[in-house]
Motif scaffolding. Structure first.
Motif, mmCIF file in Angstrom:
data_model
loop_
_atom_site.group_PDB
_atom_site.id
_atom_site.type_symbol
_atom_site.label_atom_id
_atom_site.label_comp_id
_atom_site.label_asym_id
_atom_site.label_seq_id
_atom_site.Cartn_x
_atom_site.Cartn_y
_atom_site.Cartn_z
ATOM 1 N N ALA B 203 -45.825 23.423 34.613
ATOM 2 C CA ALA B 203 -45.249 23.204 33.567
ATOM 3 C C ALA B 203 -43.614 23.177 33.854
ATOM 4 O O ALA B 203 -42.719 22.461 33.113
ATOM 5 N N SER B 204 -43.046 24.271 34.693
ATOM 6 C CA SER B 204 -42.103 24.388 35.028
ATOM 7 C C SER B 204 -41.451 23.473 35.824
ATOM 8 O O SER B 204 -40.338 22.625 35.392
ATOM 9 N N PHE B 205 -42.222 22.666 36.846
ATOM 10 C CA PHE B 205 -41.865 21.179 37.293
ATOM 11 C C PHE B 205 -41.505 20.480 36.309
ATOM 12 O O PHE B 205 -40.711 19.560 36.363
ATOM 13 N N ILE B 206 -42.394 19.884 35.197
ATOM 14 C CA ILE B 206 -42.363 19.106 34.215
ATOM 15 C C ILE B 206 -40.918 19.276 33.548
ATOM 16 O O ILE B 206 -40.357 18.318 33.210
ATOM 17 N N LEU B 207 -40.975 20.650 32.988
ATOM 18 C CA LEU B 207 -39.691 21.008 32.129
ATOM 19 C C LEU B 207 -38.251 20.588 33.152
ATOM 20 O O LEU B 207 -37.295 19.992 32.692
ATOM 21 N N GLY B 208 -38.456 20.835 34.214
ATOM 22 C CA GLY B 208 -37.525 20.700 35.349
ATOM 23 C C GLY B 208 -37.193 19.120 35.258
ATOM 24 O O GLY B 208 -35.804 18.564 35.278
ATOM 25 N N ASN B 274 -42.089 16.707 27.540
ATOM 26 C CA ASN B 274 -42.190 18.076 26.866
ATOM 27 C C ASN B 274 -43.371 18.275 26.105
ATOM 28 O O ASN B 274 -43.883 19.424 26.303
ATOM 29 N N TYR B 275 -44.214 17.049 25.748
ATOM 30 C CA TYR B 275 -45.462 17.424 25.239
ATOM 31 C C TYR B 275 -46.306 17.605 26.100
ATOM 32 O O TYR B 275 -47.064 18.751 26.254
#
Lengths: 271, 285, 278
Positions: B203-208, B274-275
């Protein structure tokens, strides 16, 4: 605790009122505001004119905004500004606006001072920006890719450049794009292999203007009609200007105003 | 107060519901207005000509933003290549190795990186990284590489703080169990802690990624903004965000609609990211 | 050949050590560059004088004032909205589809990049509501942008207030609202202030959303309908147009130092909030 929070809130509110409310009340009485928006090429010069104008006319506030020629013309059509600035001729559908040419400006092709190149033909310039000439050795310098910089779609300077230099050829997609004269100049000033085009008025010792077809871009060569890459700087107004606006425009067209423009490297109406 | 307290409670609740709904209202307005301005052009020019069209010349009737979509993903991927290992190792260090005092100092210091305005990152990129690339690697310096480096640094705080939280939420007993089996600290982290925190790290990678793909000012300063899909990491490129910021001020008519269409595509990409990050991958809080 | 796991262990530890300090090093280097380059140009006059010649000479006072106005007004609008939403989510309702939808909205708002806020503010406030490039349009846009941060931090802060405080208050026959304002909020204030400070930092450092809504007129905004230029926008224009590198570094110093101070205060408050209940 809550009370302390309340005190902070009151303090902030007081600060805000004192910041935003009072000056507005004070200046409302006899403030003359002229709003001007448009071409980012004309903006710096208008700002300078406004600074000088406001020294002698202390009750005037001149609000100068960028936004681009097109946005300036639109804003003028909607009456959101009293004067629009344009660095290109008006299109057909914009012709109902009044135009006031305030001066002429040359567009100069510039390279980094480290670049030994001094001259280009109009055709070579066109070929560089259409992507036909991509290496400096094709122009007799070292074997190194040319870092050409152009302006973004919609810019008045780009419009004039396309019309006066490219003459129907398209600017290549692989060329870098910057969104103002200043940022094009910054790229050229820092990259020894760059080439770009900017308003003559903004060229300084950090970049070197090239001669085009053997003609040095200068106020004199433009006046003599020998340097051909020239476009007008225009103020547009929707209908008649009010008294305040007229006063500023008269100043711009006066000898004093034109001298300021001349000092900035633009071509005015007096000698 | 002489007012009926029950009535007051009712009133308060009503106001609070209205406040809570305001966020939804704002989201709705943002969607409506960006879609309202952006969609007509899709209808007029055709979805295909915008999404997979490769020529962007809005004043001449070409609205292809395919190169910018590709470029946006390229810089995002580049940023991840640089930012993900750095960020994850910082998070691991913080959660597993550093002492309490060190943590108290390091964590806020790393989060301060998020506070530095993006224009400052862009500016330092132009002054230091672009010439470095031009002089030692090649090209004009305004490039995919320079943009990836700057974005990689800019997404560090996002990656560090979310990965850190998910590493911290792995129960102590997992680690103790692994140590009891005779595993070294690194084996424990590598084989037990990271797999347990996997979804949070992802999730942190995707939000990044979301942060990188949405970054604007730093990108237009260092990316060079050329309209072609870069063929090497030294080529300049233009992202979706860059396209909007470069031309919005000048645009009118269809040109402006074209920029809103760019915004629509960006919005869709961001919402998907984000989803996926927030709901697809269950975040343990 | 198998590598000794103890060796790997030591090696990795060293690597991670290095990595963490390298990352902090980036921060130190950025701040150091800005400080050393900007320090010679920042003085009393630079902060309190008006710019001349497009910012080439003089100071940056209007942009400092513009920044403060933008940040304060946005906070003033966003705080009641944000804290109110947080109170509603934590105190006035149970987890339901409704709260899920609201949380989804808040998360989505938080994920929207600032350029899209700029695009929205430009079309909605500037053009459709005919505000023009103005302080008001900037404030409204930034208010929406910082709202999620305030909601999320306030929610965390309110949730952290121990349950028994509320129970005591109710047992003294206080109403819900009395409990919230007299018991819960006072305890949650450090946490809420953290969110507010972080939002101020975000508003101060923002460029993309501001430049298209508040404009970039280089003068002191004296009313809500005036355009203005924040420090971040001023710095962007100075640096990008190459107007003056000296003034650009000076502006960057004032900008970065104020944001760092704001953030440090925020973390101080956060620590205070955390240590209170642990």
């Amino acid at each position: 605790m809550v009370r302390r929070f309340g005190i902070i809130a009151v303090a902030i509110a007081t600060l805000l009122i004192s910041c935003s409310g009072k000056p507005a009340d004070r200046t409302k009485k006899d403030k003359h505001t002229i709003t001007i928006a448009g071409s980012t090429s004309v903006m710096p010069f208008t700002e300078k004119l406004a600074e000088h104008f406001m020294i002698d006319n202390r009750k005037f506030v001149i609000d100068v905004q960028g936004g681009g020629s097109t946005a300036g013309i639109q804003a003028c059509l909607n009456n959101t500004v009293s004067i629009g600035m344009s660095s290109r001729e008006l299109k057909e559908e914009e012709k109902m606006l009044n135009t006031i040419i305030i001066c002429y400006d040359g567009i100069t092709i510039v390279v980094n001072p480290k670049n030994p190149l001094k001259a280009l033909t109009l055709q070579q310039a066109s070929k560089i920006f259409s992507g036909e000439i991509t290496n400096w050795d094709q122009l007799g310098w070292i074997n190194r890719k040319i870092d050409a910089v152009t302006r973004e779609e919609g810019s008045g300077t780009r419009g004039s450049f396309e019309e006066l230099v490219m003459k129907g050829n398209e600017i290549d997609d692989g060329i870098m794009v910057q969104d103002s004269n200043g940022s094009v100049k910054e790229v050229v000033a820092t990259d020894p292999y760059a080439i770009g085009y900017i308003s003559l008025g903004l060229a300084d010792q950090r970049v070197r203007p090239l001669t085009i077809n053997g003609v040095i871009p200068s106020i004199r060569s433009i006046k003599a009609g020998r340097y051909k890459i020239v476009r007008p700087f225009i103020y547009v107004t929707n209908g008649e200007l009010d008294a305040d606006g007229r006063k500023f425009v008269n100043f711009v067209l006066s000898k004093d105003g034109q001298n300021i423009l001349k000092k900035e490297g633009l071509v005015g109406f007096y000698d | 107060m002489t007012k009926n307290p029950a009535k007051k409670e009712q009133f308060v609740k009503l106001v609070l519901v209205a406040f809570a709904l305001s966020s939804l209202l704002f989201l709705f307005l943002i969607f409506i207005f960006i879609l309202f301005e952006g969609l007509p052009l899709f209808h007029k020019v055709g979805l295909k000509n915008i999404i997979v069209g490769s020529k962007w010349a809005p004043t001449k009737g070409f609205f292809g933003i395919y190169p910018m979509i590709v470029s946006s993903f390229l810089v995002t991927f580049g940023a991840l290549v640089i930012g993900a290992p750095m960020g994850l190792s910082c998070a691991i260090y913080l959660s597993e190795y550093s002492g309490k005092k060190m943590k108290m100092f390091l964590k806020p210091a790393l989060e301060l990186l998020a506070g530095i305005p993006s224009v400052v990152y862009g500016f330092l990129g132009v002054i230091y990284i672009v010439p470095l690339i031009r002089n030692y690697i090649g090209g004009s310096g305004f490039s995919l590489l320079a943009t990836s480096i700057i974005l990689g640094i800019m997404i560090l705080p996002t990656i560090i703080s979310i990965s850190f939280d998910s590493l911290m939420s792995v129960p102590k007993t997992y680690r103790e169990g692994s140590f009891a089996m005779g595993a070294t600290k690194w084996q424990t982290i590598y084989k037990v802690v990271i797999p347990a925190a996997r979804s949070g790290i992802l999730a942190s990678f995707i939000l990044g990624m979301g942060r990188a793909i949405g970054e604007t000012m730093a990108v237009i300063m260092i990316a060079g903004n050329a309209l072609r899909i870069p063929t090497s990491i030294l080529d300049p490129l233009r992202t979706l965000t860059g396209n909007i910021a470069l031309e919005l001020a000048y645009a009118t008519g269809d040109h402006r609609l074209g920029l809103f269409s760019t915004g629509v595509v960006l919005l869709v990409i961001i919402m998907i990211l984000n989803y996926v990050a927030n709901f697809g991958i269950k975040r343990k809080m | 050949m198998r590598i000794n796991p103890r060796f790997t262990n030591k090696f990795v530890q060293l690597g991670l050590n290095f990595q963490a300090f390298f990352t902090v090093g980036i921060l130190v280097i950025i701040v150091a560059i800005i400080c050393f380059k900007g320090f010679p140009y920042v003085n009393f006059e630079f902060i309190f004088a008006y710019p001349e010649d497009m910012g080439r000479l003089g100071g940056i006072f209007p942009s400092i004032a513009g920044t403060i106005l933008l940040a304060l007004l946005s906070i003033l609008l966003a705080t009641p909205l944000g804290v109110g939403t947080a109170i509603f989510l934590t105190e006035y309702t149970k987890e339901s589809v409704f709260t899920k939808i609201i949380r989804f909205g808040v998360e989505s708002l938080a994920g929207i990049p600032s350029i899209l806020y700029g695009l929205f503010g430009f079309i909605f406030f500037v053009i459709k509501l005919k505000m023009g490039w103005s302080l008001l349009a900037g404030v409204l846009t930034i208010t929406i942008m910082i709202l999620p941060t305030i909601i999320r931090t306030s929610e965390e802060a309110i949730k952290a207030v121990p349950r028994n405080l509320r129970i005591v208050s109710y047992s003294l026959s206080a109403t819900k609202w009395e409990t919230v304002t007299k018991v819960v909020l006072p305890s949650a204030i450090p946490g809420i202030l953290t969110g507010i400070m972080l939002s101020v930092g975000r508003a101060v450092g923002e460029t993309a959303a501001v430049i298209f809504t508040m404009g970039s007129s280089l003068r002191l905004p004296t009313s809500l309908m005036d355009s203005g230029r924040t420090m971040a926008v001023h710095f962007y224009i100075l640096a990008r147009e190459g107007i003056s590198m000296e003034k650009a570094y000076g502006t960057a110093l004032v900008l970065v130092v104020s944001i760092l101070l704001i953030n440090v205060v925020a973390y101080y408050l956060m620590n205070k909030a955390i240590s209170k209940y642990s």
